[in-house]
Design an enzyme around this catalytic site. Sequence first.
Site, PDB file in Angstrom:
ATOM      1  N   SER A 136       0.811  -1.217   0.000  1.00 24.54           N
ATOM      2  CA  SER A 136       0.000   0.000   0.000  1.00 24.54           C
ATOM      3  C   SER A 136       0.849   1.274   0.000  1.00 24.54           C
ATOM      4  O   SER A 136       0.357   2.356  -0.304  1.00 24.54           O
ATOM      5  CB  SER A 136      -0.952   0.018   1.203  1.00 24.54           C
TER       6      SER A 136
ATOM      7  N   GLY B 296       7.039  -1.771  -1.340  1.00 30.46           N
ATOM      8  CA  GLY B 296       6.080  -2.654  -1.986  1.00 30.46           C
ATOM      9  C   GLY B 296       5.283  -1.951  -3.059  1.00 30.46           C
ATOM     10  O   GLY B 296       5.079  -2.475  -4.163  1.00 30.46           O
TER      11      GLY B 296
ATOM     12  N   TYR C 107      14.817 -10.407  16.273  1.00 27.10           N
ATOM     13  CA  TYR C 107      14.484  -9.807  14.975  1.00 27.10           C
ATOM     14  C   TYR C 107      15.389 -10.357  13.876  1.00 27.10           C
ATOM     15  O   TYR C 107      14.932 -10.702  12.788  1.00 27.10           O
ATOM     16  CB  TYR C 107      14.609  -8.288  15.014  1.00 27.10           C
TER      17      TYR C 107
ATOM     18  N   LYS D 221      14.241 -12.272  10.525  1.00 29.81           N
ATOM     19  CA  LYS D 221      14.519 -11.737   9.188  1.00 29.81           C
ATOM     20  C   LYS D 221      15.369 -12.724   8.381  1.00 29.81           C
ATOM     21  O   LYS D 221      15.147 -12.919   7.178  1.00 29.81           O
ATOM     22  CB  LYS D 221      15.234 -10.386   9.305  1.00 29.81           C
TER      23      LYS D 221
END
Length: 484
Positions: free
Chosen positions: A21, A25, A167, A171
């Site tokens: 959005s 991306g 994290y 990832k």
Amino acid sequence: CLPNICNPCLAGCTLFITGASRGIGKAIALKAAKDGANIVVAAKTGVPHRTLPGTIYSAAEETGGKALPCIVNVREEDQIAEAVVLAVQKFGGIDVLVNNASAISLTGTLETPTKKVDLMMSANTRGTYLTSKLCLPYLRKSKIGHILNISPPINLNPIWFKNHCAYTISKYGMSMCVLGMAEEFRGEVAVNALWPQTAIYTSAMDMLGGANVEKQCRKTDILADAAYCILSKPKSFTGNFIIDEVLLREEGIKNFDVYAVAPGYPLIPDFFLDVDPDTIAMKMEAQGEKLLCLYHWLNQTELRIGLSGDFKSPFTKTQVLIFLLADGPIGASPTFKEEKKQDIVKNEGPDKTKAEGPDRDKPHVHFAADKPAGPVAETFKLIKGMINEDIVKATQGVYQFELSGEEGGTWYIDLKNKGGSAGIGEAPGKVDVIMNMSGNDFVKMFSGKLKPTMAFMSGKLTIRGDVALAIRLEKLMAQFNSKL
């Protein structure tokens, strides 16, 4: 067009893009749409964010009409499956999957609640795995079948684990999907990873609060062009971990100023790459620029941590820079919680902040004339002299410093209570932020010779507590620097 790709290669193809959005991306979606590709905008933002522009519907409209907006939380298998079915019904199949959405909490092992570990693992590793799994039956039927994960090369240098182990694992889980699936589906579906060499600027960066931060970033166009190059390659191009600039140079791009927000400015390097953090800090400090460490992840994410454990829209200003996302919904100002004695290591020996004898229960007067002041004490004395009611009113935070070295010990800056204060010893009342570093680095940081974010980047500084207040203190340092 790109030097080596002048013919549309994605015309009529269908791309399923998570976190599309806004940001990276969306940039990839718009680049593909120019070729005449069909875009499945799979993201959480269905209603306008109060500060950030863009929803799945506005992004779909910008692509020119060949788009399908779908509300997708990548943690929810049913939502992914429904979006895949709708995509196949509307466009007849899926040719490309871009796993872009992810979640982040850059906190240490002891400071990361289990629910946040679960969120990162489920959104990043599990979300990527599930979306790939559900799209693969259709990707295998495609002539150009391709999965592209926005994830880093797997760099096992401990520096990338020590401050945010959970994290990094989550990832790297996305990257491990590349390793495994590239081999598992070799010859049927290409599977690659793409990662930026520098910071990427999107609307989310406006919320960071750093002056001119956009000048240190590149536009999302560079990742969109790099993704386009990857997707134009045959299925035999698989199992690669690609850095945007490296690929584009190979593709014939020579002028990278076109990707810079402000050509000529030094760029912020991205994480997980084979660059020594101390070297980065020295180079950036020499340029006098402010290193904002959470740049790329903010741009790529389409998720946030909410009260219900859901994800939604990019992080706000209070979630960036200091590598600590506190409990509570985005938009709330998290406060430092009272910790048990074993949670905070205290110095052994007598409490030097208390007087001896009958006056032992009275606070010791800091910076007394009977004790020679070193550079740390002098710095705190100067800071104390600069504190006024306006600063206290604007900041409303209590900061505790655990310093090592000759003047090591516990120090504090109180910018919340009464007229404010600063000195040696435990901070009065509840602490909002705790910082651990050497006394020498503390003096350098408050005199402007060491940037706080650079100190963190090189492992010289660790921080726990209220993110928003940590950012406020950094801004105040600019005022202190001119007088210290």
